[in-house]
Design an enzyme around this catalytic site. Structure first.
Site, PDB file in Angstrom:
ATOM      1  N   GLU A 126      -0.651  -9.387  -0.477  1.00  0.00           N
ATOM      2  CA  GLU A 126      -2.070  -9.685  -0.230  1.00  0.00           C
ATOM      3  C   GLU A 126      -2.850  -9.878  -1.530  1.00  0.00           C
ATOM      4  O   GLU A 126      -3.716 -10.750  -1.618  1.00  0.00           O
ATOM      5  CB  GLU A 126      -2.695  -8.564   0.605  1.00  0.00           C
ATOM      6  CG  GLU A 126      -2.151  -8.543   2.021  1.00  0.00           C
ATOM      7  CD  GLU A 126      -2.611  -7.354   2.841  1.00  0.00           C
ATOM      8  OE1 GLU A 126      -2.826  -7.514   4.036  1.00  0.00           O
ATOM      9  OE2 GLU A 126      -2.755  -6.250   2.279  1.00  0.00           O
TER      10      GLU A 126
ATOM     11  N   GLY B 184       0.464  -4.946   0.785  1.00  0.00           N
ATOM     12  CA  GLY B 184      -0.729  -5.089  -0.057  1.00  0.00           C
ATOM     13  C   GLY B 184      -0.459  -5.868  -1.341  1.00  0.00           C
ATOM     14  O   GLY B 184      -1.372  -6.489  -1.891  1.00  0.00           O
TER      15      GLY B 184
ATOM     16  N   GLU C 194       4.495  -4.692   7.311  1.00  0.00           N
ATOM     17  CA  GLU C 194       3.715  -3.641   7.965  1.00  0.00           C
ATOM     18  C   GLU C 194       4.153  -3.389   9.400  1.00  0.00           C
ATOM     19  O   GLU C 194       4.138  -2.258   9.883  1.00  0.00           O
ATOM     20  CB  GLU C 194       2.218  -3.996   7.932  1.00  0.00           C
ATOM     21  CG  GLU C 194       1.550  -3.808   6.578  1.00  0.00           C
ATOM     22  CD  GLU C 194       1.644  -5.026   5.671  1.00  0.00           C
ATOM     23  OE1 GLU C 194       2.486  -5.914   5.926  1.00  0.00           O
ATOM     24  OE2 GLU C 194       0.879  -5.082   4.684  1.00  0.00           O
TER      25      GLU C 194
ATOM     26  N   ALA D  57       0.864  -1.180   0.000  1.00  0.00           N
ATOM     27  CA  ALA D  57       0.000   0.000   0.000  1.00  0.00           C
ATOM     28  C   ALA D  57       0.901   1.230   0.000  1.00  0.00           C
ATOM     29  O   ALA D  57       2.062   1.156   0.428  1.00  0.00           O
ATOM     30  CB  ALA D  57      -0.895  -0.016   1.230  1.00  0.00           C
TER      31      ALA D  57
HETATM   32  N1  CAA Z   1       4.552   3.110  -0.815  1.00  0.00           N
HETATM   33  C1  CAA Z   1       4.928   4.258  -1.391  1.00  0.00           C
HETATM   34  N2  CAA Z   1       6.030   4.391  -2.122  1.00  0.00           N
HETATM   35  C2  CAA Z   1       6.802   3.313  -2.279  1.00  0.00           C
HETATM   36  C3  CAA Z   1       6.489   2.072  -1.714  1.00  0.00           C
HETATM   37  C4  CAA Z   1       5.291   1.989  -0.945  1.00  0.00           C
HETATM   38  N3  CAA Z   1       4.867   0.850  -0.407  1.00  0.00           N
HETATM   39  N4  CAA Z   1       7.457   1.195  -2.035  1.00  0.00           N
HETATM   40  C5  CAA Z   1       8.341   1.848  -2.791  1.00  0.00           C
HETATM   41  N5  CAA Z   1       7.955   3.136  -2.944  1.00  0.00           N
HETATM   42  C6  CAA Z   1       8.629   4.212  -3.677  1.00  0.00           C
HETATM   43  C7  CAA Z   1       9.838   4.757  -2.934  1.00  0.00           C
HETATM   44  O1  CAA Z   1       9.435   5.703  -1.953  1.00  0.00           O
HETATM   45  C8  CAA Z   1      10.607   5.367  -4.065  1.00  0.00           C
HETATM   46  O2  CAA Z   1       9.991   6.575  -4.417  1.00  0.00           O
HETATM   47  P1  CAA Z   1      10.904   7.915  -4.630  1.00  0.00           P
HETATM   48  O3  CAA Z   1      11.829   7.562  -5.751  1.00  0.00           O
HETATM   49  O4  CAA Z   1       9.919   8.969  -4.984  1.00  0.00           O
HETATM   50  O5  CAA Z   1      11.612   8.128  -3.341  1.00  0.00           O
HETATM   51  C9  CAA Z   1      10.346   4.406  -5.233  1.00  0.00           C
HETATM   52  O6  CAA Z   1       9.148   3.691  -4.884  1.00  0.00           O
HETATM   53  C10 CAA Z   1      11.451   3.383  -5.414  1.00  0.00           C
HETATM   54  O7  CAA Z   1      11.634   2.719  -4.184  1.00  0.00           O
HETATM   55  P2  CAA Z   1      13.056   2.646  -3.441  1.00  0.00           P
HETATM   56  O8  CAA Z   1      13.932   3.766  -3.845  1.00  0.00           O
HETATM   57  O9  CAA Z   1      12.794   2.487  -1.976  1.00  0.00           O
HETATM   58  O10 CAA Z   1      13.628   1.283  -4.051  1.00  0.00           O
HETATM   59  P3  CAA Z   1      14.674   0.293  -3.371  1.00  0.00           P
HETATM   60  O11 CAA Z   1      15.059  -0.677  -4.434  1.00  0.00           O
HETATM   61  O12 CAA Z   1      15.748   1.042  -2.675  1.00  0.00           O
HETATM   62  O13 CAA Z   1      13.830  -0.484  -2.235  1.00  0.00           O
HETATM   63  C11 CAA Z   1      11.907  -1.674  -1.346  1.00  0.00           C
HETATM   64  C12 CAA Z   1      12.750  -1.311  -2.603  1.00  0.00           C
HETATM   65  C13 CAA Z   1      12.735  -2.573  -0.415  1.00  0.00           C
HETATM   66  C14 CAA Z   1      10.678  -2.421  -1.835  1.00  0.00           C
HETATM   67  C15 CAA Z   1      11.517  -0.374  -0.611  1.00  0.00           C
HETATM   68  O14 CAA Z   1      10.955   0.545  -1.551  1.00  0.00           O
HETATM   69  C16 CAA Z   1      10.493  -0.604   0.471  1.00  0.00           C
HETATM   70  O15 CAA Z   1      10.818  -1.059   1.553  1.00  0.00           O
HETATM   71  N6  CAA Z   1       9.208  -0.240   0.188  1.00  0.00           N
HETATM   72  C17 CAA Z   1       8.147  -0.328   1.177  1.00  0.00           C
HETATM   73  C18 CAA Z   1       7.666  -1.743   1.358  1.00  0.00           C
HETATM   74  C19 CAA Z   1       6.594  -1.827   2.405  1.00  0.00           C
HETATM   75  O16 CAA Z   1       6.786  -1.518   3.577  1.00  0.00           O
HETATM   76  N7  CAA Z   1       5.373  -2.261   2.004  1.00  0.00           N
HETATM   77  C20 CAA Z   1       4.234  -2.406   2.884  1.00  0.00           C
HETATM   78  C21 CAA Z   1       3.396  -1.170   2.833  1.00  0.00           C
HETATM   79  S1  CAA Z   1       2.122  -1.156   4.066  1.00  0.00           S
HETATM   80  C22 CAA Z   1       0.852  -2.046   3.425  1.00  0.00           C
HETATM   81  O17 CAA Z   1       0.955  -2.629   2.355  1.00  0.00           O
HETATM   82  C23 CAA Z   1      -0.407  -2.033   4.279  1.00  0.00           C
HETATM   83  C24 CAA Z   1      -1.522  -2.875   3.823  1.00  0.00           C
HETATM   84  O18 CAA Z   1      -1.469  -4.084   3.873  1.00  0.00           O
HETATM   85  C25 CAA Z   1      -2.794  -2.273   3.389  1.00  0.00           C
END
Ligand code: CAA
Length: 259
Positions: free
Chosen positions: A113, A110, A133, A65
């Site tokens: 999921e 998500g 999360e 998400a």
């Molecule tokens: N939400 C928003 N933006 C995201 C994202 C997310 N879940 N995952 C990646 N992005 C964005 C980053 O912020 C980045 O944007 P900018 O260039 O504008 O800064 C872009 O995508 C590229 O990502 P990274 O630079 O971080 O890429 P990376 O290769 O260094 O890392 C990653 C990849 C390990 C997947 C890292 O992006 C990450 O940890 N992302 C978050 C993963 C996460 O926590 N997901 C769970 C979300 S909560 C959820 O899903 C709740 C639910 O069940 C409803």
């Protein structure tokens, strides 16, 4: 159809649904979820669509998400998001057609999921799965705490849900989160092969098998057995049942018409 973050292409009975928000690793904001709902509705209605394949790009199936959206929000925002994601994902899980998640790169939060809502999960060798999360101070809000422990053993689910551990495709295969791991370059072709096999199956029986499994998982064994029995009997009213059994007795391959 007005879609911004998802591409939909229908080809030879298969709907190829591709998340397309690469700059944010396909993160799911409300607009992406609404696009997904539109696509799922289309897949429900369009009789030319027999199998649905969901995919992302090389780097990400879906990285979860949208944290940017959630970070700005309050309890009301969270409730609206989880209402939307639960509704769309439940509709995806209930789609009366087979669904395949063809997963490359990150399938987190998500994204994991969404994959859990599909009937089949094929992983590329670069896929990474997780429900991180907890590291954000929350828990999954799109069904992860419920669907994952129904698919893999409880300890493996706890590692992902309570420690936020990410796992690679081979580990996902070992715990039963995915059915097959293939080289990244072969992922689409593997999905195509699976879709073709599913299309050869008699549709009414395919649908009944899916319904029995899905509904049975959410009910008691007694009620599940009743669901199976009803659907089993119903299939004897189909042309495909007559054809399947006649073909067996005539020692030939069946020609199913999905009627
Ligand atoms: N939400 C928003 N933006 C995201 C994202 C997310 N879940 N995952 C990646 N992005 C964005 C980053 O912020 C980045 O944007 P900018 O260039 O504008 O800064 C872009 O995508 C590229 O990502 P990274 O630079 O971080 O890429 P990376 O290769 O260094 O890392 C990653 C990849 C390990 C997947 C890292 O992006 C990450 O940890 N992302 C978050 C993963 C996460 O926590 N997901 C769970 C979300 S909560 C959820 O899903 C709740 C639910 O069940 C409803």
């Amino acid at each position: 159809m007005d879609l911004r973050y998802i591409n939909l292409r229908v080809e030879d009975g298969t709907a190829w649904v591709q998340f397309n928000r690469p700059e944010k690793l396909n993160a799911l904001n409300p607009d992406v979820f609404r696009d997904l709902e539109t696509v799922v509705a289309q897949c429900e209605q369009d009789d030319d669509i027999r199998v649905v394949v969901l995919m992302g790009n090389e780097k990400a199936f879906v990285a979860g998400a949208d944290i940017g959206h959630m970070a700005k929000g309050d309890i009301k925002t969270a409730c609206a998001l989880t209402d939307l994601s639960m509704r769309v994902q439940e509709r995806l899980a209930d789609l009366p057609k087979p669904t395949i998640a063809a997963i490359s790169g990150y399938a987190l939060g998500g994204g994991c999921e969404v994959a859990l809502c599909c009937d089949f999960r094929l992983a590329a060798d670069n896929a990474v799965f997780g429900l991180p999360e907890i590291t954000l101070g929350i828990i999954p809000g799109g069904g992860g705490t419920q669907r994952l422990p129904r698919l893999v053993n409880l300890g493996a689910a706890a590692k992902m849900i309570m420690l936020g551990e990410m796992i690679k495709s081979e580990e996902a295969l070992r715990i039963g989160l995915v059915e097959k791991v293939v080289p990244l370059k072969n992922l689409k072709e593997e999905a195509r092969i699976l879709a073709s096999k599913l299309m050869e199956m008699p549709f009414m029986a395919l649908r009944a098998g899916k319904t029995a499994m899905r509904k049975g998982l959410n009910t008691s064994l007694k009620d599940g057995l009743q669901i199976e029995q009803n659907l089993f009997c119903m299939l004897f009213g189909t042309e495909d049942q007559k054809e399947g059994m006649t073909a067996f007795l005539e020692k030939r391959n069946p020609v199913f018409k999905s009627k």
